[in-house]
Structures are given as C-alpha cells and as structure tokens.
Design an enzyme around this catalytic site. Sequence first.
Site, PDB file in Angstrom:
ATOM      1  N   LYS A  22      52.504  66.571  86.525  1.00  0.00           N
ATOM      2  CA  LYS A  22      53.318  66.776  85.321  1.00  0.00           C
ATOM      3  C   LYS A  22      52.608  67.718  84.362  1.00  0.00           C
ATOM      4  O   LYS A  22      53.214  68.639  83.808  1.00  0.00           O
ATOM      5  CB  LYS A  22      53.573  65.441  84.637  1.00  0.00           C
ATOM      6  CG  LYS A  22      54.370  65.561  83.340  1.00  0.00           C
ATOM      7  CD  LYS A  22      54.227  64.364  82.439  1.00  0.00           C
ATOM      8  CE  LYS A  22      52.906  64.382  81.690  1.00  0.00           C
ATOM      9  NZ  LYS A  22      52.872  63.399  80.581  1.00  0.00           N
ATOM     10  N   ASN A  23      51.306  67.502  84.165  1.00  0.00           N
ATOM     11  CA  ASN A  23      50.564  68.279  83.182  1.00  0.00           C
ATOM     12  C   ASN A  23      50.509  69.759  83.536  1.00  0.00           C
ATOM     13  O   ASN A  23      50.389  70.610  82.647  1.00  0.00           O
ATOM     14  CB  ASN A  23      49.151  67.720  83.019  1.00  0.00           C
ATOM     15  CG  ASN A  23      49.141  66.392  82.290  1.00  0.00           C
ATOM     16  OD1 ASN A  23      50.051  66.088  81.540  1.00  0.00           O
ATOM     17  ND2 ASN A  23      48.120  65.583  82.529  1.00  0.00           N
ATOM     18  N   ARG A  92      55.572  66.855  73.556  1.00  0.00           N
ATOM     19  CA  ARG A  92      54.307  67.429  73.108  1.00  0.00           C
ATOM     20  C   ARG A  92      54.060  68.814  73.735  1.00  0.00           C
ATOM     21  O   ARG A  92      53.596  69.741  73.071  1.00  0.00           O
ATOM     22  CB  ARG A  92      53.169  66.470  73.484  1.00  0.00           C
ATOM     23  CG  ARG A  92      51.773  67.000  73.183  1.00  0.00           C
ATOM     24  CD  ARG A  92      51.454  66.968  71.720  1.00  0.00           C
ATOM     25  NE  ARG A  92      50.146  67.550  71.457  1.00  0.00           N
ATOM     26  CZ  ARG A  92      49.635  67.723  70.246  1.00  0.00           C
ATOM     27  NH1 ARG A  92      50.312  67.353  69.180  1.00  0.00           N
ATOM     28  NH2 ARG A  92      48.450  68.255  70.076  1.00  0.00           N
ATOM     29  N   CYS A 116      54.601  62.158  71.709  1.00  0.00           N
ATOM     30  CA  CYS A 116      53.338  61.498  72.037  1.00  0.00           C
ATOM     31  C   CYS A 116      53.368  60.043  71.588  1.00  0.00           C
ATOM     32  O   CYS A 116      53.381  59.758  70.389  1.00  0.00           O
ATOM     33  CB  CYS A 116      52.166  62.223  71.388  1.00  0.00           C
ATOM     34  SG  CYS A 116      50.580  61.516  71.856  1.00  0.00           S
ATOM     35  N   ARG A 121      49.368  63.649  66.692  1.00  0.00           N
ATOM     36  CA  ARG A 121      48.250  64.472  67.155  1.00  0.00           C
ATOM     37  C   ARG A 121      48.345  65.852  66.522  1.00  0.00           C
ATOM     38  O   ARG A 121      49.388  66.498  66.539  1.00  0.00           O
ATOM     39  CB  ARG A 121      48.274  64.573  68.686  1.00  0.00           C
ATOM     40  CG  ARG A 121      47.969  63.253  69.372  1.00  0.00           C
ATOM     41  CD  ARG A 121      48.390  63.253  70.827  1.00  0.00           C
ATOM     42  NE  ARG A 121      47.623  64.193  71.616  1.00  0.00           N
ATOM     43  CZ  ARG A 121      47.917  64.490  72.896  1.00  0.00           C
ATOM     44  NH1 ARG A 121      48.948  63.925  73.482  1.00  0.00           N
ATOM     45  NH2 ARG A 121      47.183  65.347  73.553  1.00  0.00           N
ATOM     46  N   ILE A 123      48.029  69.823  65.751  1.00  0.00           N
ATOM     47  CA  ILE A 123      48.128  71.059  66.527  1.00  0.00           C
ATOM     48  C   ILE A 123      47.204  72.129  65.941  1.00  0.00           C
ATOM     49  O   ILE A 123      47.324  73.304  66.254  1.00  0.00           O
ATOM     50  CB  ILE A 123      49.571  71.574  66.575  1.00  0.00           C
ATOM     51  CG1 ILE A 123      50.086  71.849  65.154  1.00  0.00           C
ATOM     52  CG2 ILE A 123      50.484  70.586  67.298  1.00  0.00           C
ATOM     53  CD1 ILE A 123      51.347  72.668  65.117  1.00  0.00           C
TER      54      ILE A 123
END
Length: 275
Positions: A22-23, A92, A116, A121, A123
């Site tokens: 997925k990443n 994200r 997320c 988180r 950026i």
Amino acid sequence: MASFEINGVTPLVGKVRISGSKNEALKLIPLSIVLKSKVKITNVPEITDVFSQIQIAKQLGVKTSFENGVLTLESSDVSDFDIKSKFAKKLRASIVFLGPLLARFKKVKCRYPGGCVIGSRSIETHTDAFKQLGAKVNQNQRNIEISLDVPKKCAVNLKEKSVSATENIFLYASAIESEITISNCAVEPEVIHLSKILEKAGAKFDWINDRKVTISGTTNLKLDEIEVISDRIEAGTFLIGLIATGGEGEISNFPAEYLDALISILKGCGAKFKV
C-alpha cells in the site's frame, strides 16, 4: 472506536498470498503526473486508500483504468494544479501530489491531508523542504499553496527522516532539469524502490552515503510498466501469526529481502520456518 475480540488459541493453517505494498502504490499514482507516457502499474492492492488516491488523480485529469490489480494511468491531459477532491482530506498520502504537481506546473494548491487514525501529523517537513529550495508557501486553516519557478538553492536537509517527505522531494527533484542534494533521507524499502523506479524513468541518483543523495532530474521521465513490491508489513504479520498460534502454512509473494531483521529475530527466539 472499532475493536477486535480474539478467542484463542486456534492455530492458523493454510496458504496466503501477500498483496502489493500500500505504501508504495499510493506514491506511484502521483508519479504518473510527471511521466511523459502511459504507465501500467501491476500488483496494486485493491483497498480503500488506493481507490481514494485514484479519485484524486482523476479530479486532476488523469485517465485511469483499474482491474484485477492492474492500474493504468495516463496524464497527458492534466491541466489542474489545485487538488479539490474531497478524498484529499480523507487520505494522508494525498500530500505526495505536491512534488509532482509543483514540478509540472511550478505551483500547487491542496487541502490539508487527513486519514491518519493515530492523530494529527504535521506536514512541516514537506513544506520546509520546498522552502529550502526557495519556494513560497502560503498556508491557512484549510489549504496549502506552494509556488516555485526555478530552485534558488540546490540542497535540502530534511527536518526528520520522513518517508512521505523524502518521496515527495524525490518526485519533485527527478522531474525538473536540475541537480539537487537531499540529506537525512528516509531509507525504507519503499523509498529505495521508488528511487530505482525514478532511475529507470530517466532520473539519476548518486548516493553520497546511506542518507544523502544527489538527484539529477529531467522533464522527460518515461516508464511503461511498474510492479509494486510486496507488502512487508502484511507479510510479517502473517509470519508472526502462524508462529504465535503454533500453526503451519505457506506465505507466497513473500518479500524476504525486506524482512531480514524480523527473520533473524524470530529465528533467534527459536521459531522454526523456512524461507
């Protein structure tokens, strides 16, 4: 919040094939923005995040086809640098469109990314990297706008070893006629594989040390086909699951080259398995 209730101990038994990462898949969709050719991406996991990233690409004008794990993208008609899609706030990885759109149009506008579940988180590592190159960055509570005609500096020192920020600046630097040195890079397998993909497309990566690289980019990136690497997190989860429950089975499409540390630890604990 959703929860799982697990009743054990029941040994896991059977065969399972590991999905594409997925990443990595989520970063290859923005890559298409700067390719001068139609690209076919294979071994793409059919999951919600991937479908959301595809919707963002379609809103920008990318032509897409996705069937049986094969995603085809063609970006010659992309003319919009403003990510208006509602999916940007749900995902994200939408932030990784910044680099390719900035390289192609010299400016980009997007909503703040979401999606997320572990909390908010920052950026800042992304925006700071572009600022170091001389970009103008305007931010408010809803949007980010970045403009950069020609880099005024040729060096970036990432504020943290962020995977997505490293990938963002890799995509940008690879797609412009320049030579940019990037320090404090993340070096996860997906990052290194992306660098190899970009080299095949026409960029040049000269690694100075493990976390510092000089990228010589080109506006003529071309690539016909990419295969997404297997998901090491999914693979490791199934491996541990089989061992922990005293089960037995077969895991195919297993990315052993990315799991050396895990394999070594498990064998050191006395686990019996064969790769």
